[in-house]
Design an enzyme around this catalytic site. Structure first.
Site: not given
Ligand SMILES: NC(=O)c1ccc[n+]([C@@H]2O[C@H](COP(=O)([O-])OP(=O)(O)OC[C@H]3O[C@@H](n4cnc5c(N)ncnc54)[C@H](O)[C@@H]3O)[C@@H](O)[C@H]2O)c1
Length: 303
Positions: A156, A160
């Site tokens: 990851y 990223k």
């Molecule tokens: N939540 C946080 O604090 C945080 C922090 C840093 C980065 N992020 C990034 O933000 C983004 C969203 O994270 P989140 O926390 O909402 O996660 P989440 O797990 O709640 O949502 C992720 C979504 O992506 C979908 N998904 C997974 N693989 C996929 C694919 N191959 N094609 C299409 N859809 C796909 C899942 O079904 C899900 O609906 C991610 O890239 C994550 O790495 C989140």
């Protein structure tokens, strides 16, 4: 902010941050293509957006990574709404494991969704934006883990960090086409973060009972709801962010932050080049500037 007339696509828009981005873009008037690997959740979000009466929305399910999926998403925006102005590459998964236990499959799965999925979707979107010759907005998604490293996240943090690397390069490549390229570095209570031990009780109380997240989380840690992060995506999609490009911008809870890009912190020169012995002798001057790694641990208030 008025995004009417603009067309956006959001990957992983079925839940969490992606859903909040899709809903906020539509509420500002954009037409939105909602993608998710989970078809039901993508459809549900598109239906909710349409029912709310903002910009129209359609679901285009599919697992991002392969070129064909990326091209299908862009084609859907064009056939449905005639153009594409904004791409938000948000889809993501985790497969955490210490490096010595991580399998090839766990490494590849994360790199495929985040890194390849960002590359293929942005490439397809930028091709279309260049054809339209009216600019565009690329909004990629990084993470504090990619900026600083995080234990258990070889795959990851690599993906990223690489995404932010691509953002720097793309911001230069796309500048003359008036396409801005930025990375959002979000922090929010979602399925992905609900299991962080220090946050878990508060996230559960908020999710199950609507108890507001405490001040030390919102302001101290910059940790809030997915909706808290959506304003930044709307801003970056809008005309108000003209000229903002090549940036990694943190958002979460009550906090907005601009990240630095890597830069030399100290440099010295040695006539004829640096031997190993010369480096050993000169190293104390560098050691004083050695850089810390890792996301600082949460400053949980005393109970
Ligand atoms: N939540 C946080 O604090 C945080 C922090 C840093 C980065 N992020 C990034 O933000 C983004 C969203 O994270 P989140 O926390 O909402 O996660 P989440 O797990 O709640 O949502 C992720 C979504 O992506 C979908 N998904 C997974 N693989 C996929 C694919 N191959 N094609 C299409 N859809 C796909 C899942 O079904 C899900 O609906 C991610 O890239 C994550 O790495 C989140």
């Amino acid at each position: 902010m008025d995004l009417s007339g603009r067309v956006a696509m959001v990957t992983g828009g079925g839940r969490g941050l992606g859903r909040a981005y899709a809903q906020a873009l539509a509420a500002a008037g954009a037409a939105v293509v909602v993608n998710d690997a989970d078809a039901d959740s993508a459809r549900e979000v598109a239906e909710k957006i349409s029912a709310a009466g903002g910009g129209p929305a359609v679901a285009e399910p599919g697992a991002v990574g392969p070129t064909e999926v990326a091209e299908r998403l862009v084609d859907r925006a064009v056939t449905e709404y005639g153009r594409l102005d904004v791409v938000v590459t948000n889809a993501g998964i985790l497969r955490d494991r210490m490096v010595w236990r991580m399998s090839d499959e766990e490494f590849d799965a994360v790199v495929d969704v985040h890194l390849r999925g960002t590359f293929t979707c942005v490439r397809a979107a930028v091709r279309r934006m260049r054809e339209q010759a009216s600019g565009g907005r690329v909004i990629a998604v990084g993470s504090p883990a990619g900026q600083r490293g995080n234990v258990g996240q070889t795959n990851y943090s690599a993906a990223k960090a690489a995404i932010v690397g691509m953002v720097r390069t793309w911001s230069m490549e796309c500048a003359r086409d008036d396409i801005t390229v930025n990375a959002v570095i979000p922090v929010a209570a979602t399925a992905m973060t609900a299991t962080i031990p220090a946050f878990e009780p508060y996230v559960t109380a908020w999710r199950d009972h609507g108890t507001p997240l405490p001040e030390w989380l919102r302001a101290g840690e910059g940790f809030g709801t997915a909706e808290d992060a959506a304003g930044l995506v709307v801003f970056l999609a809008s005309a108000q962010s003209d000229g903002v490009t090549g940036q990694a911008i943190g958002i979460g809870g009550d906090k907005l932050a601009l990240w630095s890009h890597p830069t030399e912190v100290v440099a010295a020169y040695c006539d004829g080049g640096w031997s190993a012995d010369a480096i050993a002798e000169g190293w104390p001057a560098f050691a004083a500037q050695a850089q810390a790694v890792g996301i600082p641990p949460p400053r949980v208030p005393p109970s």
